[in-house]
Design a protein around this motif. Structure first.
Motif, PDB file in Angstrom:
ATOM      1  N   GLN A  33       3.934 -15.391  -8.261  1.00  0.00           N
ATOM      2  CA  GLN A  33       2.922 -15.705  -9.273  1.00  0.00           C
ATOM      3  C   GLN A  33       3.581 -15.837 -10.633  1.00  0.00           C
ATOM      4  N   LEU A  34       3.220 -16.879 -11.340  1.00  0.00           N
ATOM      5  CA  LEU A  34       3.599 -17.073 -12.735  1.00  0.00           C
ATOM      6  C   LEU A  34       2.300 -17.212 -13.514  1.00  0.00           C
ATOM      7  N   VAL A  35       2.099 -16.310 -14.461  1.00  0.00           N
ATOM      8  CA  VAL A  35       0.834 -16.278 -15.191  1.00  0.00           C
ATOM      9  C   VAL A  35       1.108 -16.426 -16.677  1.00  0.00           C
ATOM     10  N   GLU A  36       0.641 -17.539 -17.225  1.00  0.00           N
ATOM     11  CA  GLU A  36       0.832 -17.812 -18.652  1.00  0.00           C
ATOM     12  C   GLU A  36      -0.298 -17.202 -19.476  1.00  0.00           C
ATOM     13  N   SER A  37       0.029 -16.877 -20.718  1.00  0.00           N
ATOM     14  CA  SER A  37      -0.974 -16.398 -21.670  1.00  0.00           C
ATOM     15  C   SER A  37      -0.506 -16.727 -23.072  1.00  0.00           C
ATOM     16  N   GLY A  38      -1.421 -16.588 -24.027  1.00  0.00           N
ATOM     17  CA  GLY A  38      -1.061 -16.771 -25.428  1.00  0.00           C
ATOM     18  C   GLY A  38      -1.489 -18.090 -26.035  1.00  0.00           C
ATOM     19  N   GLY A  39      -2.061 -18.971 -25.233  1.00  0.00           N
ATOM     20  CA  GLY A  39      -2.541 -20.227 -25.793  1.00  0.00           C
ATOM     21  C   GLY A  39      -3.775 -20.026 -26.655  1.00  0.00           C
ATOM     22  N   SER A  85      10.688 -24.738  -8.546  1.00  0.00           N
ATOM     23  CA  SER A  85      10.237 -24.187  -7.269  1.00  0.00           C
ATOM     24  C   SER A  85       8.835 -23.609  -7.358  1.00  0.00           C
ATOM     25  N   TYR A  86       8.496 -23.069  -8.515  1.00  0.00           N
ATOM     26  CA  TYR A  86       7.199 -22.421  -8.688  1.00  0.00           C
ATOM     27  C   TYR A  86       6.614 -22.785 -10.043  1.00  0.00           C
ATOM     28  N   TRP A  87       5.292 -22.804 -10.086  1.00  0.00           N
ATOM     29  CA  TRP A  87       4.561 -23.153 -11.306  1.00  0.00           C
ATOM     30  C   TRP A  87       3.435 -22.155 -11.561  1.00  0.00           C
ATOM     31  N   GLY A  88       3.176 -21.946 -12.849  1.00  0.00           N
ATOM     32  CA  GLY A  88       1.960 -21.260 -13.231  1.00  0.00           C
ATOM     33  C   GLY A  88       0.812 -22.251 -13.344  1.00  0.00           C
ATOM     34  N   LYS A  89      -0.356 -21.731 -13.702  1.00  0.00           N
ATOM     35  CA  LYS A  89      -1.549 -22.579 -13.802  1.00  0.00           C
ATOM     36  C   LYS A  89      -1.757 -23.136 -15.193  1.00  0.00           C
ATOM     37  N   GLY A  90      -1.000 -22.651 -16.164  1.00  0.00           N
ATOM     38  CA  GLY A  90      -1.034 -23.219 -17.491  1.00  0.00           C
ATOM     39  C   GLY A  90      -1.910 -22.487 -18.476  1.00  0.00           C
ATOM     40  N   THR A  91      -1.599 -22.693 -19.742  1.00  0.00           N
ATOM     41  CA  THR A  91      -2.398 -22.166 -20.846  1.00  0.00           C
ATOM     42  C   THR A  91      -2.530 -23.271 -21.888  1.00  0.00           C
ATOM     43  N   LEU A  92      -3.735 -23.424 -22.426  1.00  0.00           N
ATOM     44  CA  LEU A  92      -4.018 -24.536 -23.326  1.00  0.00           C
ATOM     45  C   LEU A  92      -3.665 -24.176 -24.760  1.00  0.00           C
ATOM     46  N   SER A 131       5.992 -12.544 -10.980  1.00  0.00           N
ATOM     47  CA  SER A 131       5.990 -11.516  -9.940  1.00  0.00           C
ATOM     48  C   SER A 131       6.237 -12.171  -8.591  1.00  0.00           C
ATOM     49  N   GLY A 132       6.686 -11.369  -7.642  1.00  0.00           N
ATOM     50  CA  GLY A 132       6.902 -11.872  -6.289  1.00  0.00           C
ATOM     51  C   GLY A 132       8.203 -12.620  -6.090  1.00  0.00           C
ATOM     52  N   LEU A 133       9.086 -12.575  -7.069  1.00  0.00           N
ATOM     53  CA  LEU A 133      10.392 -13.224  -6.948  1.00  0.00           C
ATOM     54  C   LEU A 133      11.439 -12.372  -7.641  1.00  0.00           C
ATOM     55  N   THR A 134      12.692 -12.594  -7.283  1.00  0.00           N
ATOM     56  CA  THR A 134      13.785 -11.898  -7.967  1.00  0.00           C
ATOM     57  C   THR A 134      14.025 -12.637  -9.269  1.00  0.00           C
ATOM     58  N   PHE A 135      13.322 -12.192 -10.292  1.00  0.00           N
ATOM     59  CA  PHE A 135      13.219 -12.941 -11.548  1.00  0.00           C
ATOM     60  C   PHE A 135      14.580 -13.283 -12.131  1.00  0.00           C
ATOM     61  N   SER A 136      15.479 -12.317 -12.110  1.00  0.00           N
ATOM     62  CA  SER A 136      16.790 -12.529 -12.747  1.00  0.00           C
ATOM     63  C   SER A 136      17.613 -13.593 -12.035  1.00  0.00           C
ATOM     64  N   SER A 137      17.207 -14.003 -10.848  1.00  0.00           N
ATOM     65  CA  SER A 137      17.933 -15.027 -10.090  1.00  0.00           C
ATOM     66  C   SER A 137      17.456 -16.437 -10.386  1.00  0.00           C
ATOM     67  N   TYR A 138      16.436 -16.573 -11.191  1.00  0.00           N
ATOM     68  CA  TYR A 138      15.833 -17.874 -11.457  1.00  0.00           C
ATOM     69  C   TYR A 138      16.053 -18.307 -12.892  1.00  0.00           C
ATOM     70  N   ALA A 139      16.322 -19.590 -13.057  1.00  0.00           N
ATOM     71  CA  ALA A 139      16.173 -20.214 -14.360  1.00  0.00           C
ATOM     72  C   ALA A 139      14.682 -20.418 -14.594  1.00  0.00           C
ATOM     73  N   MET A 140      14.282 -20.335 -15.838  1.00  0.00           N
ATOM     74  CA  MET A 140      12.872 -20.476 -16.183  1.00  0.00           C
ATOM     75  C   MET A 140      12.698 -21.623 -17.183  1.00  0.00           C
ATOM     76  N   ALA A 141      11.538 -22.226 -17.151  1.00  0.00           N
ATOM     77  CA  ALA A 141      11.301 -23.370 -18.023  1.00  0.00           C
ATOM     78  C   ALA A 141       9.846 -23.437 -18.444  1.00  0.00           C
ATOM     79  N   TRP A 142       9.627 -24.148 -19.516  1.00  0.00           N
ATOM     80  CA  TRP A 142       8.280 -24.485 -19.970  1.00  0.00           C
ATOM     81  C   TRP A 142       8.152 -26.003 -19.961  1.00  0.00           C
ATOM     82  N   PHE A 143       7.024 -26.462 -19.456  1.00  0.00           N
ATOM     83  CA  PHE A 143       6.639 -27.863 -19.499  1.00  0.00           C
ATOM     84  C   PHE A 143       5.266 -27.939 -20.165  1.00  0.00           C
ATOM     85  N   ARG A 144       4.887 -29.120 -20.554  1.00  0.00           N
ATOM     86  CA  ARG A 144       3.549 -29.297 -21.097  1.00  0.00           C
ATOM     87  C   ARG A 144       2.984 -30.637 -20.665  1.00  0.00           C
TER      88      ARG A 144
END
Length: 124
Positions: free
Chosen positions: A3-9, A112-119, A25-38
């Motif tokens: 799960q990737l859960v965005e907030s703060g929009g 590999s994984y996406w959150g649902k987004g924040t506006l 959550s649910g992944l070995t976070f330190s093993s992943y590169a992370m990104a933001w898209f819009r």
């Protein structure tokens, strides 16, 4: 289950700032590169910024002097600090995770994984 859960929009005036957060959550976070898209209404999903496992960062040219990506590997969080916001920054912002951090990190198909987004809405 990952799960990737965005907030703060929210709604902000032009020139203002916002900080987006993404809780992973649910992944070995330190093993992943992370990104933001819009994605703005009627537009393609657009790369914003990425951060490697070792905290190398890569912002898109359109935001590199205004947005900063960071991560907290202890609390499994990734952040996007946005300053000097412009109406053209209005979009749904998505958090994403990738197993690789290479030349294609700005390609949504590499995620590999996406959150649902924040506006984020920036008024003029």
């Amino acid at each position: 289950q990952v799960q990737l859960v965005e907030s703060g929009g929210g709604l902000v005036q032009a020139g203002g700032s916002l900080r987006l957060s993404c809780a992973a959550s649910g992944l070995t976070f330190s093993s992943y590169a992370m990104a933001w898209f819009r994605q703005a209404p009627g537009s393609e999903r657009e790369f914003v910024a990425a951060i490697s496992r070792s905290r190398n960062t890569y912002p898109a040219d359109s935001v590199k002097d205004r947005f900063t990506i960071s991560r907290d590997n202890i609390n499994n969080m990734v952040y996007l600090q946005m300053t000097d916001l412009k109406p053209e920054d209005t979009a749904v912002y998505y958090c994403a995770a990738s197993t690789t951090y290479g030349p294609s990190i700005d390609d949504a198909d590499e995620m590999s994984y996406w959150g649902k987004g924040t506006l984020v809405t920036v008024s003029s």
